[in-house]
Design an enzyme around this catalytic site. Structure first.
Site, short mmCIF file in Angstrom:
data_model
loop_
_atom_site.label_atom_id
_atom_site.label_comp_id
_atom_site.label_asym_id
_atom_site.label_seq_id
_atom_site.Cartn_x
_atom_site.Cartn_y
_atom_site.Cartn_z
N ASP A 159 1.39 10.10 -8.24
CA ASP A 159 1.30 10.75 -7.69
C ASP A 159 2.28 11.94 -6.48
O ASP A 159 3.06 12.92 -6.70
CB ASP A 159 -0.68 11.54 -7.67
CG ASP A 159 -1.07 10.98 -8.95
OD1 ASP A 159 -1.43 11.58 -10.07
OD2 ASP A 159 -1.65 9.81 -8.25
N HIS A 187 -7.44 10.83 -8.19
CA HIS A 187 -5.88 10.51 -9.10
C HIS A 187 -6.97 11.10 -10.27
O HIS A 187 -6.60 10.39 -11.31
CB HIS A 187 -5.66 9.37 -9.27
CG HIS A 187 -4.75 9.23 -10.29
ND1 HIS A 187 -3.66 9.06 -10.46
CD2 HIS A 187 -5.01 8.27 -11.35
CE1 HIS A 187 -3.40 8.45 -11.27
NE2 HIS A 187 -3.60 8.31 -12.39
#
Ligand code: NAI
Length: 328
Positions: A159, A187
Site C-alpha cells: 500500500d 491492510h
C-alpha cells in the site's frame, strides 16, 4: 561472504511465492554478500509443484543460495529460521462469511505461531503477507508466548509503494523524490494513506495537489488498488506483493534512509491513541534491526477520523479471533 541465514517462506508454490523466492535467492532482500538457506513450506498436495520450483531455484545457480529445504512439516520449516515470510493463507471462498475466513486462517496461523515459538531463532523477523494479514499476524503472535511480540509484523508496504507511485504520477516526479508517506492501520479498504507529512522533492506534497484529488482520487485509488488489479489481471497482485515483501524485510534488516520512513504493520503500543496490541500500520524508522514508531506527528481531524475507523476494524477483527489465542 557472511555465514548463511535461514529464510522461511510459506505458500511457496503459490503465485507470490513464485515471484518472491528467486529474488530472495538472488540477494535482493538481504544483500549480495548474504547467503540464504530457503525453508519452503507448502501443504502436502502442493509438494510436487514445490519440487518444480526447487528444481528451478537450483537451475539459477545463484551465488547467494546456500541451500533449500522443502517440506509440508511446519516444525521443519521454522527450525532455526532468522526470517519468516508467512504468505500461504486460506482465500475467501464463495459464500464464505468473514467469521469462517478468520476461523480457517486461525487454523493456519495459530500452529505456525506455535512452531515459530518452539523452533525459530529468538530474534526471528516475521512478516505476514497472507490475508487478512494484520489479524493473521496477531494470531501467530498470540500463539508464540516465548517470542518478543515485536517479532511479528504485517505487510502494508505494498500500500505504501502504491501511494508513492500514485503521487509520483500525479506530480510528474520519481518515487525516489517522495518521502514520509504513511499507511495507517489495516491492510484493507479502511487503511488510511496519509500525505500530510509527505514531501515531493522537499516540498509539502499537499501543497502540490488539490484536496479534492487527495480525498476523492488518491485515497480511494490506493485503498482499492488490489481489487483493480484483480479486475484487470484476473488474479491478485503477485509480483508487486513479492517486491513489497522484499522491501519490508530489507528495511527491517538493513534500516531506513536518513530523513525518510516506511510503513509497517506492527503491534500497537498505544501511540497516536490506537488500541494497544492490534497490529496497526505505523510510520517507522529502523536502525540495527529494530523498528521504532515515528513520534510527535501532528494529527488533524481529517486524519484522526480515518485512523480511528481502521483501528475500529482491527479491534473488531481481534474480537473475532481471541478464542484462537494461546491460554496465558
Ligand atoms: P496462491 O493461492 O497463489 O498461493 C498460496 C499458496 O499457499 C498455495 O500454494 C497454497 O497451497 C499455500 N498454502 C495454503 N495453506 C498453507 C499452509 N497452511 N501452509 C503452507 N502453505 C499453504 O496465493 P497468492 O496469490 O500467492 O497470495 C497469498 C496470500 O497473500 C493471499 O492470502 C493473498 O490475499 C495475500 N496477499 C497479501 C497482500 C498484502 O499486501 N498483504 C497483497 C497480495 C496478496
Amino acid at each position: 561472504m557472511k555465514a548463511p541465514v535461514r529464510v522461511a517462506v510459506t505458500g511457496a508454490a503459490g503465485q507470490i511465492g513464485y515471484a518472491l523466492l528467486f529474488r530472495i535467492a538472488a540477494g535482493d532482500m538481504l544483500g549480495k554478500d548474504q547467503p540464504v538457506i530457503l525453508h519452503l513450506l507448502e501443504i502436502t498436495p502442493a509438494l510436487p509443484a514445490l519440487q518444480g520450483v526447487v528444481m528451478e531455484l537450483n537451475d539459477c545457480a545463484f551465488p547467494t543460495l546456500a541451500g533449500v529445504v522443502a517440506t509440508d512439516d511446519v516444525n521443519v520449516a521454522f527450525k532455526d529460521v532468522d526470517y519468516a515470510l508467512l504468505v500461504g493463507a486460506r482465500p475467501r471462498g464463495p459464500g464464505m462469511e468473514r467469521k469462517d475466513l478468520l476461523e480457517a486462517n486461525g487454523a493456519i496461523f495459530g500452529p505456525q505461531g506455535k512452531a515459530l515459538n518452539d523452533h525459530a531463532k529468538r530474534d526471528v523477523k516475521v512478516l505476514v503477507v497472507g490475508n487478512p494479514a494484520n489479524t493473521n499476524a496477531l494470531i501467530a503472535q498470540q500463539n508464540a508466548p516465548d517470542l518478543d511480540p515485536k517479532c511479528f509484523t504485517a505487510m502494508v508496504r505494498l500500500d505504501h509503494n502504491r501511494a508513492l507511485s500514485q503521487l509520483a504520477e500525479k506530480t510528474g516526479k520519481h518515487t525516489t523524490q517522495i518521502k514520509k508517506v504513511t499507511i495507517w492501520g489495516n491492510h484493507s479498504s479502511t487503511q488510511y494513506p496519509d500525505l500530510h507529512h509527505a514531501t515531493v522533492d522537499g516540498k509539502p506534497a499537499l501543497n502540490l495537489v488539490d484536496q479534492a484529488w487527495y480525498e476523492n482520487d488518491f485515497i480511494p485509488t490506493v485503498q482499492q488498488r488490489g481489487a483493480a488489479i484483480i479486475k484487470a489481471r484476473g488474479a491478485s497482485s503477485a509480483a508487486s506483493a513479492a517486491s513489497a515483501a522484499i522491501d519490508h524485510m530489507r528495511t527491517w534488516a538493513l534500516g531506513t534512509e536518513e530523513g525518510d520512513w516506511v510503513s509497517m504493520g506492527i503491534p500497537s503500543d498505544g501511540s497516536y491513541g490506537i488500541a494497544p496490541g492490534v497490529i496497526y500500520g505505523y510510520p517507522v524508522t529502523v536502525k540495527d534491526g529494530k523498528y521504532a514508531i515515528v513520534q510527535g506527528l501532528e494529527i488533524g481531524d481529517f486524519s484522526r477520523a480515518r485512523m480511528d475507523a481502521t483501528d475500529k476494524e482491527l479491534r473488531e477483527e481481534r474480537g473475532g479471533v481471541e478464542h484462537l489465542f494461546a491460554k496465558k
